[in-house]
Design an enzyme around this catalytic site. Structure first.
Site, PDB file in Angstrom:
ATOM      1  N   ILE A  58      31.164  50.808  26.021  1.00 48.75           N
ATOM      2  CA  ILE A  58      30.478  50.390  24.962  1.00 48.75           C
ATOM      3  C   ILE A  58      30.739  51.774  24.269  1.00 48.75           C
ATOM      4  O   ILE A  58      30.643  51.270  22.939  1.00 48.75           O
ATOM      5  CB  ILE A  58      28.357  49.922  24.808  1.00 48.75           C
ATOM      6  CG1 ILE A  58      27.810  50.948  25.545  1.00 48.75           C
ATOM      7  CG2 ILE A  58      28.048  49.395  26.172  1.00 48.75           C
ATOM      8  CD1 ILE A  58      26.452  51.187  25.332  1.00 48.75           C
TER       9      ILE A  58
ATOM     10  N   ARG B  56      22.962  45.922  20.422  1.00 48.55           N
ATOM     11  CA  ARG B  56      24.149  46.466  19.993  1.00 48.55           C
ATOM     12  C   ARG B  56      24.497  46.518  18.910  1.00 48.55           C
ATOM     13  O   ARG B  56      25.414  46.623  18.128  1.00 48.55           O
ATOM     14  CB  ARG B  56      24.929  45.268  20.988  1.00 48.55           C
ATOM     15  CG  ARG B  56      24.854  45.336  22.349  1.00 48.55           C
ATOM     16  CD  ARG B  56      25.827  46.668  23.069  1.00 48.55           C
ATOM     17  NE  ARG B  56      25.561  46.999  24.384  1.00 48.55           N
ATOM     18  CZ  ARG B  56      24.707  48.110  25.709  1.00 48.55           C
ATOM     19  NH1 ARG B  56      23.670  48.474  24.344  1.00 48.55           N
ATOM     20  NH2 ARG B  56      24.465  47.507  26.774  1.00 48.55           N
TER      21      ARG B  56
ATOM     22  N   CYS C 290      29.519  44.594  35.511  1.00 50.36           N
ATOM     23  CA  CYS C 290      29.950  45.922  35.847  1.00 50.36           C
ATOM     24  C   CYS C 290      28.901  46.817  35.842  1.00 50.36           C
ATOM     25  O   CYS C 290      28.456  46.853  36.590  1.00 50.36           O
ATOM     26  CB  CYS C 290      30.130  45.680  34.341  1.00 50.36           C
ATOM     27  SG  CYS C 290      28.913  44.488  32.865  1.00 50.36           S
ATOM     28  N   SER C 291      28.170  47.582  35.205  1.00 48.90           N
ATOM     29  CA  SER C 291      27.190  48.482  35.516  1.00 48.90           C
ATOM     30  C   SER C 291      25.879  47.804  35.441  1.00 48.90           C
ATOM     31  O   SER C 291      24.959  47.268  36.641  1.00 48.90           O
ATOM     32  CB  SER C 291      26.607  50.054  33.944  1.00 48.90           C
ATOM     33  OG  SER C 291      28.145  50.260  34.051  1.00 48.90           O
ATOM     34  N   ASP C 292      24.999  47.393  33.989  1.00 45.37           N
ATOM     35  CA  ASP C 292      23.959  46.038  34.095  1.00 45.37           C
ATOM     36  C   ASP C 292      24.110  44.977  33.726  1.00 45.37           C
ATOM     37  O   ASP C 292      23.024  44.044  34.307  1.00 45.37           O
ATOM     38  CB  ASP C 292      23.053  46.845  32.549  1.00 45.37           C
ATOM     39  CG  ASP C 292      22.964  48.906  33.550  1.00 45.37           C
ATOM     40  OD1 ASP C 292      21.794  48.717  34.254  1.00 45.37           O
ATOM     41  OD2 ASP C 292      22.538  49.159  32.524  1.00 45.37           O
ATOM     42  N   GLY C 293      25.242  44.383  33.604  1.00 48.95           N
ATOM     43  CA  GLY C 293      25.783  43.311  33.419  1.00 48.95           C
ATOM     44  C   GLY C 293      25.867  42.443  32.669  1.00 48.95           C
ATOM     45  O   GLY C 293      25.195  41.278  32.505  1.00 48.95           O
ATOM     46  N   TRP C 294      25.007  43.152  31.493  1.00 51.98           N
ATOM     47  CA  TRP C 294      25.173  42.337  30.026  1.00 51.98           C
ATOM     48  C   TRP C 294      26.288  42.828  29.262  1.00 51.98           C
ATOM     49  O   TRP C 294      25.981  42.031  27.817  1.00 51.98           O
ATOM     50  CB  TRP C 294      23.882  42.600  29.355  1.00 51.98           C
ATOM     51  CG  TRP C 294      23.707  43.797  29.987  1.00 51.98           C
ATOM     52  CD1 TRP C 294      23.652  44.809  29.162  1.00 51.98           C
ATOM     53  CD2 TRP C 294      21.854  44.957  29.990  1.00 51.98           C
ATOM     54  NE1 TRP C 294      23.322  46.307  29.319  1.00 51.98           N
ATOM     55  CE2 TRP C 294      22.252  45.707  29.604  1.00 51.98           C
ATOM     56  CE3 TRP C 294      20.957  44.341  30.569  1.00 51.98           C
ATOM     57  CZ2 TRP C 294      20.781  47.356  30.148  1.00 51.98           C
ATOM     58  CZ3 TRP C 294      19.562  45.069  30.935  1.00 51.98           C
ATOM     59  CH2 TRP C 294      19.759  46.230  30.241  1.00 51.98           C
ATOM     60  N   ASP C 295      26.890  43.243  29.729  1.00 46.23           N
ATOM     61  CA  ASP C 295      28.005  43.800  28.125  1.00 46.23           C
ATOM     62  C   ASP C 295      29.236  43.244  29.477  1.00 46.23           C
ATOM     63  O   ASP C 295      30.095  41.786  28.591  1.00 46.23           O
ATOM     64  CB  ASP C 295      27.915  44.876  28.344  1.00 46.23           C
ATOM     65  CG  ASP C 295      26.890  45.750  27.127  1.00 46.23           C
ATOM     66  OD1 ASP C 295      26.754  44.516  26.239  1.00 46.23           O
ATOM     67  OD2 ASP C 295      26.855  46.235  27.512  1.00 46.23           O
TER      68      ASP C 295
ATOM     69  N   ASN D 209      29.106  56.466  39.062  1.00 47.43           N
ATOM     70  CA  ASN D 209      27.809  56.966  38.642  1.00 47.43           C
ATOM     71  C   ASN D 209      26.930  56.220  40.080  1.00 47.43           C
ATOM     72  O   ASN D 209      25.117  56.032  40.089  1.00 47.43           O
ATOM     73  CB  ASN D 209      27.237  54.636  38.829  1.00 47.43           C
ATOM     74  CG  ASN D 209      27.230  54.300  37.510  1.00 47.43           C
ATOM     75  OD1 ASN D 209      27.257  54.972  36.069  1.00 47.43           O
ATOM     76  ND2 ASN D 209      27.889  53.148  36.895  1.00 47.43           N
TER      77      ASN D 209
END
Length: 904
Positions: free
Chosen positions: A653, A763, A717-722, A627
């Site tokens: 995901i 999702r 994580c990456s964007d903090g929502w999964d 990233n």
């Protein structure tokens, strides 16, 4: 099920038979002078014949049609008037169901010799033969002998012996592309030097040619197996299956118990197939009955036989109602007759009802005819909320038998917004792929216009033009009739979660430690995917907060999720914007240090024995490093005081989407032999349990550092929502007993998933079939983690497994407004609080259905689950519920039921 009723539209001329979709035909290589070593080797050198299951259900060519919309509101079944064009040459005849001919539903042309002679197993056809393209035509007679499974050409002179070809030596049989009355047969002969022979038979009509090919294809595909089943039923070798034989066979196969009802049902089954009013049926009648629905075992044949009886009874009942004037074009009479009206929820409208459909779980049209899986026959109702498949044969028919079918399958509900895709496979079959992993095949009598119209209508409900705004949630209401009815005593689920009360409960507001924290509220101006209110250290000024937010992806800065009694905090955020230049941000470093010291920069204890801040990156190190190319990455640990970085190796995901699809394929298949290495290996290869294990291990690690080390933890994580939401919410379940109560669990979901911006709309594809790469079962996977905790700690949760299933189902159903949209800001703009019903309102109103009777309320207890893979088990109640073999038997516990919404 392929037969036409007497009032059906005129049969349409189909295109020439197509080859098997899985086995494309190849040009035949030249073979001369050398005989192959075996029949299999010869067949492998030549093209394969058509598969009967795919070739008999062929789509019709384009025809002109005028349709008139029904005057009934909401009905989309058109009144059809067909006008066939006049072809330049004679069109091919339609496919014909021989079972329908046997039951006198379709008559044959007078020119065709189509009856078996004298009760024998031989069918005769008059035709002409051409042995080569330039050869002369000779009149001949073809016989299809079901007894010996032989195609035989009878010589014109009685002195000459007939020439017979065993059907297993026939390589292919197909209609000529130039003349539909001509059939080309390719077979393996005994002639030395010419092992593969080609013969062309020319029939008097297209209809007789197609019937010959149909019977020959069925004999090749399933004749031997049907003969074997017939012989297994006819144990005394009498040549007939009588009522007593059938009754005994049903008992031996665990389908009935002793009683008068058995005799009555057996009599109906015999009457269905008996074409000569005898006391039993012979093999010819048995063959006709199953030629379009081949079976491979006795039990499958008996089950299919019972389905056919149910269909015929329904057809006769419908015809009687029509002839007596009891049923008009309206839907209400049909609906009231076949369904209990209690299943219709507030705001739901029945739009159409289709009688006598066949349905099963599969992926190809032939699966809905094959005998290697269970089928249902029943009625399809279409509403503005869901599809309802109501079986004609209910649980009461199989109760107490060896092969009992659960009540669960008496009625199957498919919310239209839970449909991932719907496709017309041919003029008689529709494939519905659902977001809950179901692959449902629904078959109708062949009618291309109706099936096309049906698919179009359901697609418009599943994927409305305005997306989320057109979902059923905006029509649904809890009352029986009037949406404005005052339902006293109900808790409004929209008011269940109050951020300020939750901040006070965890000790960051109105507590001795409140001076170290502040609540940031700026009406989503800092980050439109973050909550309206979130907690940060009070030592951070407004400019510091803005600068720190810019250093995190999507401005999702580190914010407090939970605080322990020791003062250690659980913090969540998105990845830092490090990039290839290894950028750093002093305000971000200041912010993380304040979390490390529990918000107090002057804490004397930190000077003597500094604590450690643990940064748990949910990703693999390779993914985090990759990233950096996009200007993101992970923390450079040397820039942060007393910090430690740990990678948790949870996949992204896209991997989770592939994993759950693979697991779903293994769990849905009723014949697990069709999977490459069997169910166990297929389930293992999906790696779903491994992914669940990694989420649990990461969450236990976070709980360990907070509870045992008294250290603060940052998760991202990456964007903090999964993956971030998975880890923080699981960690909070382990540490805080409040979140294991019914209300506490609702608060946890509202706070960590809904308020912190998990992208539920993307999702789960709410009201849209676009952007499939954004779909992923992240929330379902977290609920699976909760299920694993319930399994290890059966008395620790007030909620039960049914509530987890309910949440999984209504992620996709769009019945409630709770999960609509991607974040708190979108939900506020949609005004969901005033226009839709909260899922928590329904759950709390039906609390008794979702409470664990074994729950023991304990004030303080931390859960320490085992994370070994040996303790992680497949969630049967969710993934295996559509396989009737997996449902609990009598004595195993309560039966499985799904709640798709009810009136209150």
């Amino acid at each position: 099920t392929k037969s036409m009723s007497s009032n059906s539209p005129e049969l349409k001329p189909p295109a020439a038979p197509l080859p098997d979709e899985d086995s494309p035909r190849q040009s035949m290589p030249g073979v001369a002078g050398k005989r192959p070593s075996s029949l299999e080797q010869m067949k492998s050198q030549s093209s394969r014949g058509p598969n009967i299951a795919s070739d008999l259900i062929t789509e019709s060519p384009p025809i002109s049609a005028t349709t008139r919309k029904s005057a009934k509101r909401g009905s989309f079944m058109p009144e059809i008037q067909l006008h066939f064009p006049k072809p330049s040459q004679a069109p091919p005849p339609p496919p014909v169901d021989i079972a329908a001919i046997a039951s006198r539903q379709i008559t044959t042309s007078s020119s065709a010799t189509f009856e078996f002679t004298g009760g024998s197993t031989i069918m005769t056809f008059k035709c002409k033969i051409k042995s080569s393209p330039l050869g002369i035509l000779k009149a001949t007679t073809l016989e299809l002998d079901l007894g010996d499974m032989v195609m035989r050409r009878v010589k014109s002179h009685k002195d000459k012996p007939s020439v017979g070809i065993n059907v297993d030596r026939i390589i292919s049989s197909r209609v000529s592309a130039k003349n539909y009355a001509e059939i080309d047969v390719q077979f393996i002969s005994d002639i030395l030097g010419a092992p593969i022979q080609n013969k062309r038979y020319i029939f008097s009509s297209n209809e007789e040619a197609l019937r010959f090919q149909t019977h020959l294809d069925v004999m090749r595909a399933s004749g031997a197996k049907l003969k074997q089943i017939f012989e297994e039923l006819d144990k005394r070798n009498t040549g007939q299956i009588t009522k007593l034989i059938l009754q005994r066979a049903m008992k031996e196969n665990g389908m009935n118990v002793d009683g008068e009802e058995d005799s009555s049902e057996a009599q109906k089954m015999i009457a269905l197939a008996d074409s000569d009013t005898s006391e039993g049926i012979d093999f010819v009648e048995f063959f006709r009955l199953f030629m379009f629905t081949p079976c491979i075992t006795v039990h499958q044949a008996l089950t299919e036989w019972r389905n056919k009886v149910a269909l015929v009874q329904r057809k006769r009942s419908s015809s009687a109602n029509i002839s007596n004037g009891n049923q008009s074009a309206g839907v209400e009479e049909v609906d009231a007759h076949h369904f209990d009206s209690s299943w219709v929820v507030g705001g739901e409208i029945v739009m159409n009802v289709v009688e006598n459909v066949r349905y099963s779980f599969g992926s190809k049209a032939r699966d809905n005819l094959s005998g290697d899986r269970h089928h249902w026959v029943g009625t399809l109702a279409v509403t503005n909320y869901r599809l309802v498949l109501h079986s004609h044969i209910t649980h009461a028919k199989s109760a107490g038998t060896r092969h009992e079918i659960s009540k669960y399958f008496d009625r199957m509900d498919v919310p239209v917004n839970a449909i991932h895709s719907i496709n017309k496979l041919d003029s008689a079959c529709v494939l519905i792929i659902c977001k809950d992993l179901r692959h449902i095949l629904v078959s109708f009598p062949p009618n291309d216009i109706f099936v096309t119209t049906l698919v179009s209508a359901i697609s418009s409900l599943a994927f409305p033009p305005n997306g989320v705004k057109d979902t059923f949630a905006f029509d649904f209401h809890l009352s029986a009739s009037d949406p404005k009815t005052n339902l006293d005593g109900l808790v409004n689920g929209w008011d269940l979660y109050d951020p300020m009360k939750e901040f006070e409960r965890i000790g960051v507001v109105n507590s001795p430690h409140a001076r170290f924290y502040r609540i940031w509220s700026d009406n989503y101006s800092l980050s439109d995917t973050y909550p309206l209110h979130f907690c940060v250290p009070s030592a951070m000024s407004e400019s510091d907060i803005m600068q720190a937010a810019k250093f995190r992806s999507k401005c999702r800065m580190p914010a407090v999720s939970w605080r322990s009694k020791s003062g250690a905090v659980l913090v969540r955020s998105a990845q830092p914007m490090v990039g290839l230049k290894s950028s750093r941000n002093s305000t971000d470093e200041k912010l993380l240090n304040l979390y490390r010291v529990r918000g107090d920069p002057h804490n004397p204890l930190e000077l003597e024995d500094p604590s450690t801040l643990y940064i748990l990156d949910a990703r693999k190190i390779l993914a985090a490093t990759g990233n950096q190319v996009q200007g993101k990455g992970t923390e450079i640990i040397a820039n942060y005081t007393h910090a430690e970085l740990v990678y948790c190796n949870i996949e992204n995901i896209h991997t989770m989407r592939d994993s759950v699809n693979a697991l779903g394929a293994a769990c849905l298949a009723t014949d697990h032999g069709e999977l490459k290495n069997g169910f166990a290996d297929h389930s293992k290869d999906s790696l779903w349990l491994r992914h669940v294990q990694l989420v649990l291990k990461a969450s236990v690690l976070a709980a360990d550092r907070i509870e045992l080390n008294d250290s603060s933890v940052l998760v991202h994580c990456s964007d903090g929502w999964d993956r971030t939401s998975q880890m923080t919410s699981t960690c909070m379940l382990l540490l805080d007993p409040y979140y294991r109560t019914l209300e506490g669990f609702a608060v946890l979901v509202e706070k960590e998933w809904l308020d912190f911006g998990h992208k539920f709309k993307d999702r789960h594809g709410q009201g849209s079939d676009k952007h499939p790469h954004e779909r992923s079962p992240v929330f379902v996977q977290w609920l699976d983690c909760v299920h694993q905790l319930m399994y290890q700690f059966p008395t620790a949760f007030e909620l039960n497994e049914s509530m987890l299933i309910f949440l999984c189902d209504h992620l996709h159903s769009c019945l409630f407004g709770t999960f609509l949209g991607n974040n708190s800001k979108e939900r506020k703009e949609l005004d969901l609080k005033n226009k839709t019903v909260s899922i928590w309102t329904y759950i709390l109103a039906k609390r008794q259905l979702f409470v664990n009777p074994r729950f023991k309320r304990e004030e303080v207890k931390v859960l320490w689950p085992s994370t070994t893979i040996k303790k992680i088990r497949t969630w049967e109640r969710y993934f295996c519920r559509f396989d009737f073999e997996c449902h609990p038997r009598e004595g195993e516990g309560g039966e499985w039921t799904d709640d798709w919404g009810q009136k209150l």
